[in-house]
Design an enzyme around this catalytic site. Structure first.
Site, short mmCIF file in Angstrom:
data_model
loop_
_atom_site.label_atom_id
_atom_site.label_comp_id
_atom_site.label_asym_id
_atom_site.label_seq_id
_atom_site.Cartn_x
_atom_site.Cartn_y
_atom_site.Cartn_z
N ASP A 791 0.86 -1.19 0.00
CA ASP A 791 0.00 0.00 0.00
C ASP A 791 0.89 1.24 0.00
O ASP A 791 1.36 1.69 1.04
CB ASP A 791 -0.91 -0.01 1.23
N ASN A 793 0.27 4.42 -0.81
CA ASN A 793 -0.38 5.73 -0.75
C ASN A 793 0.54 6.71 -0.02
O ASN A 793 0.91 6.48 1.14
CB ASN A 793 -1.72 5.59 -0.01
N HIS A 796 0.64 8.15 3.78
CA HIS A 796 1.18 7.47 4.96
C HIS A 796 2.69 7.66 5.13
O HIS A 796 3.26 7.09 6.05
CB HIS A 796 0.84 5.97 4.87
N ILE A 811 -0.32 9.57 8.43
CA ILE A 811 -1.09 8.71 9.32
C ILE A 811 -0.81 7.25 9.00
O ILE A 811 -0.35 6.90 7.91
CB ILE A 811 -2.60 8.99 9.22
N GLY A 814 -5.05 2.45 7.64
CA GLY A 814 -6.17 1.84 8.34
C GLY A 814 -6.05 0.33 8.38
O GLY A 814 -6.36 -0.32 9.38
#
Length: 889
Positions: A791, A793, A796, A811, A814
């Site tokens: 992941d 993205n 992050h 962050i 999730g």
């Protein structure tokens, strides 16, 4: 085209699925995610089996094809007369049944004069009783789950009749009456029922159609229509669809306004002849009903009319007439009228036919009594021959009822109705047929019912039998016409022993059987104007009923016919009011209309081929498993997660989300104003489809869009992915993911998502102290490690990108929070079958996560909280434990 219509989590039972249309159905549903029961006895077209081995190979071959394509299927080899065993196969293999496609069939084509009783009975057994048995076995499961889809297979031979197919025509139209009743009984349980009338190349057509025509009749051009009708989003029911060569049309009943007569002595067959054109006039005031005519208002008007004008005289001098069920009710009225008009009458009845005979004789007429059952037609006809030396007219009127809801009907209650009504009609007519042929004169009047034409709650047996009689009549009319044998069908409404329990005394007076007899008197005479027609009658009213067919739509199928194309044109396919409706009277007209439509479609653009699937490939080994485990908080001392040599080595089960990163939803195409920086992960569901998780393999992943929801200022897009082992085809992981996209709403889409069981469950924590608590302090490098599993993205890892999303720093993913939570839960409760979470708040790397859980049976409801800020990161969450799960990994 619209979004792909799929059948994931649906169980489909297909009879006669070893070849032809049935095989095409099976492959379609297998490719679209359904679990398929491939039923085939393995017999020949005529119903002769070649031995168990051959039969099993036919069904097994289709199953093998489905499995090789990554689908799920099992074989069943039972005859459809043992439909309970077929459905039992579905229950044992897949736990339920959602869709039944009754497709199995055989032929016993032979002219009526040469037909044997077994030829008639066997075709009814396979087509009608077989369809009843499979649907009956599936019905309780459909009712319990409040979802079901049933397709019964009719035929143009049933709708219009076909020479040499009285048995087949009877069976195929019987299935329409059966279907219409199931549609009415199933409505409150979200069970739909439709009848398909296919023209497709198969073992049943390859011997009668040339190769160039067969090429246009590929079964694959029928399948998408059935697929659309049984999809969970399709609510259409009580429909009849003619389909072939890429053309699709819908049928419905049209009833003429009809003629009304004064109910007195002037209401005679001659009076009916006088108003014949009015009875058959569809030009104004016709109806498109789904039930019987409201005759109460008509009955009130009848007495106010002047005496009926008379046409040419109608008489029966020297004619011998058999009236079955002639001892009471309508049969008695027939017997008395025809005797009055000069006929010699055989009054057949299991009750007391002699009383009617005595009435006839007292009035100066000629009659004899017969007490044989109509199922022994030769005995009934022998009475006529012995008494009068001939038979000219057969009026099949005998009947009984065994009304019972489909859920509660017994096989005996089903069979006795078929025997008395359908086989009894056949048997008496068959016995009389040689005499009618020899004298080149005959009249046959058969008795259907509005319960058969339109279906009726609690009368699935009766509706099937009564509409089967119409199919039988229409085929017989074609065979008899050149011999001056005319065959017609009536659907009467009258007060009789069969209706006395539901009619009031006032209604019984208005619906006298005498008001039915004049129509039958005309149709039974040498003045009968037509053959092969259907008439409704009661309370002095008579009207013809016929088929109306939509103009429909035809597709250019040179690239195939996707189900999504059918869905897009459904409104046109089912539009009766656009000025293109037709009124086919026979199979030739029907087929010609479909082929004409298909020929016109050749000038259209071909239907788009389904877009090639975006197949994600994910190959993993112990190194990738260790990397993932580190990303969700495993440490060097957790050897089962970080050391490939440990006996219990394996991934944290939430590893199943990783292969889904290899495919991507086309969000730009699904919602307006898509901006990846405005996307938030809403919910995630993961099911582990196979335990243990393979330690190393290559997974192939497909993505499907399930829902696009318009929330006004935002959109929610829900997708699913299935990850399968490349070598075995076994499903390993199933994911459903919902993303919330700010600024992409307001496009007029649907506003509410569907309930998908555990995938969308609210999972509200009980109002008691939790049974479990565990904490884990994330590393400031947690996101940097987790992203290496796939992941990437930038939200992050990149502070600038995070700032655009209004976050002060990058962050944590999730799914990393979900992985950490699942690891802590597994340590306590053991491995799980599935996990569902809702991402409620964000987590910054370095913060402490606290998981609290409540065990409720085999389910653990949990929340994950951020300790430092007192917020909730995951809510509405739960794991469902494996029933045979290990206490530890």
């Amino acid at each position: 085209m619209g979004k792909e219509l799929r059948f994931d989590d649906k169980v489909v039972v297909i009879t006669g699925a070893g070849g032809g249309l049935g095989k095409a159905y099976a492959l379609f549903f297998g490719a679209r995610g359904a679990s398929v029961v491939v039923n085939d006895l393995g017999g020949s077209l005529k119903g002769e089996t070649d031995g168990d081995a051959t039969g099993k190979r036919v069904a097994d071959g289709v199953v093998d094809e489905i499995i090789k394509l990554g689908g799920k299927a099992v074989a069943n080899y039972d005859s459809v007369e043992f439909g309970d065993k077929i459905v039992e196969t579905a229950i044992k293999a897949f736990g339920t049944v959602h869709i039944v496609i009754n497709n199995a069939g055989i032929l016993r084509d032979v002219s009526f004069k040469n037909m044997k009783d077994q030829d008639f009975k066997l075709v009814q057994l396979v087509h009608v009783y077989g369809s009843y048995k499979v649907a009956k076995a599936a019905w309780p499961h459909m009712r319990k789950q409040k979802f079901g889809r049933i397709i019964n297979t009719a035929s143009a031979a049933g709708l219009y009749g076909n020479f040499g197919q009285t048995n087949y025509s009877a069976a195929k139209l019987a299935l329409v009456g059966f279907t219409e009743t199931l549609a009415k009984e199933g409505a409150k349980y979200n069970i739909t029922a439709n009848a398909i009338v296919p023209i497709a190349a198969s073992r049943m057509t390859e011997t009668i159609l040339p190769p160039d025509v067969l090429d246009k009749l590929k079964p694959e051009y029928v399948v998408p229509v059935v697929g659309y009708l049984v999809h969970e989003n399709t609510k259409d029911t009580w429909g009849i669809y003619e389909v072939g060569a890429g053309a699709v049309t819908k049928l419905r009943w049209q009833r003429a306004k009809g003629a009304l007569f004064k109910g007195d002595d002037s209401f005679t067959p001659s009076a009916v002849l006088k108003k014949w054109d009015e009875i058959n006039d569809f030009s104004a005031g016709s109806e498109f009903p789904n039930g019987s005519k409201d005759l109460l208002a008509i009955a009130e008007s009848s007495p106010k009319l002047p005496p009926n004008a008379q046409g040419e005289p109608v008489e029966f001098k020297d004619k011998v007439v058999i009236v079955t069920g002639g001892g009471a009710g309508i049969g008695r009225a027939y017997s008395l009228l025809l005797a009055k008009l000069g006929a010699k009458v055989v009054v057949n009845d299991l009750g007391n036919p002699q009383a009617v005979v005595d009435e006839i004789k007292a009035a100066g007429g000629i009659a004899v009594a017969d007490k044989h059952s109509v199922t022994d037609g030769p005995a009934v006809v022998k009475t006529a021959i012995d008494a009068f030396g001939a038979v000219h007219v057969v009026i099949n009127n005998a009947g009984i009822i065994r009304d019972k809801s489909f859920a509660n009907i017994s096989d005996q209650e089903w069979n006795i109705i078929q025997d008395v009504h359908l086989f009894g009609t056949y048997s008496v007519t068959k016995a009389a047929w040689p005499y009618l042929l020899k004298q080149k004169y005959g009249r046959v009047i058969n008795t259907a019912s509005t319960s058969g034409i339109y279906g009726n709650f609690g009368q699935s047996n009766y509706a099937a039998a009564k509409l089967g009689i119409l199919g039988f009549s229409r085929a017989l009319a074609l065979e008899g016409q050149k011999y001056n044998i005319l065959v017609n069908t009536i659907a009467p409404t009258a007060g009789t022993n069969m209706t006395s329990s539901v009619f009031t005394e006032e209604m019984l007076e208005q619906f006298k059987p005498q008001y039915i007899a004049p129509l039958v008197g005309l149709l039974a005479s040498d003045k009968a104007p037509v053959t092969g027609h259907l008439f409704e009658t009661g309370a002095g009213w008579i009207a013809r009923t016929r088929w109306q067919r939509t103009g429909g739509h035809a597709f250019n199928v040179s690239n195939g016919l996707p189900i999504e194309s059918v869905a897009a044109k459904w409104e046109k396919i089912t539009n009766f009011d656009d000025g293109r409706a037709t009124y086919p009277e026979n199979a030739s007209e029907s087929n010609a209309g479909l082929f004409e439509l298909a020929a016109e479609a050749e000038s259209l653009d071909p239907e788009p081929s389904p877009a090639p699937k975006d197949i994600g490939v994910y190959e993993y080994d112990d190194k990738k498993i260790i990397l993932y485990n580190l990303g969700v908080g495993a440490g060097a001392k957790d050897l089962k997660y970080t050391y490939e040599g440990d006996d219990d080595f394996g991934p944290v089960p939430s590893f199943g989300v990783i292969p889904s990163f290899t495919v991507h939803a086309p969000l730009n195409d699904l919602v307006p104003n898509f901006n990846p920086m405005m996307l938030l992960h809403g919910e995630q569901f993961l099911e582990i489809k196979k335990w243990p998780i393979p330690p190393a393999t290559t997974l192939l992943t497909e993505l499907n869009v399930l829902d696009v929801i318009d929330k006004g200022k935002a959109a929610i897009v829900t997708t699913e992915t299935v990850s399968r082992d490349k070598e075995t085809g076994d499903a390993i992981f199933y994911n459903v993911s919902s993303v919330f996209i700010r600024g992409s709403g307001g496009f007029g889409g649907k506003t509410k998502a569907e309930d998908r069981g555990p995938i969308t469950a609210a999972n509200k924590p009980p109002s008691r102290a939790p049974d479990f608590e565990a904490s884990y302090k994330t590393s400031v490098d947690q996101a940097a490690i987790y992203r290496l599993s796939g992941d990437f993205n930038p939200l992050h890892i990149d502070p600038d990108f995070a700032a655009v999303g209004n976050f002060p720093q990058p962050i944590l993913h999730g799914l990393a929070t979900m992985g950490i939570s699942s690891r802590l839960l597994v340590e306590k409760f053991g491995v799980f079958k599935n996990i569902k979470v809702r991402f409620t708040g964000h987590v910054f790397p370095g913060e402490t996560l606290k998981v609290v859980g409540w065990k409720e049976g085999n389910k653990v409801i949990f929340e994950t909280r951020v300790v430092e800020r007192g917020t909730t990161a995951i809510s509405a969450a739960a794991i469902e434990l494996l029933s045979n799960g290990q206490p530890k990994l």
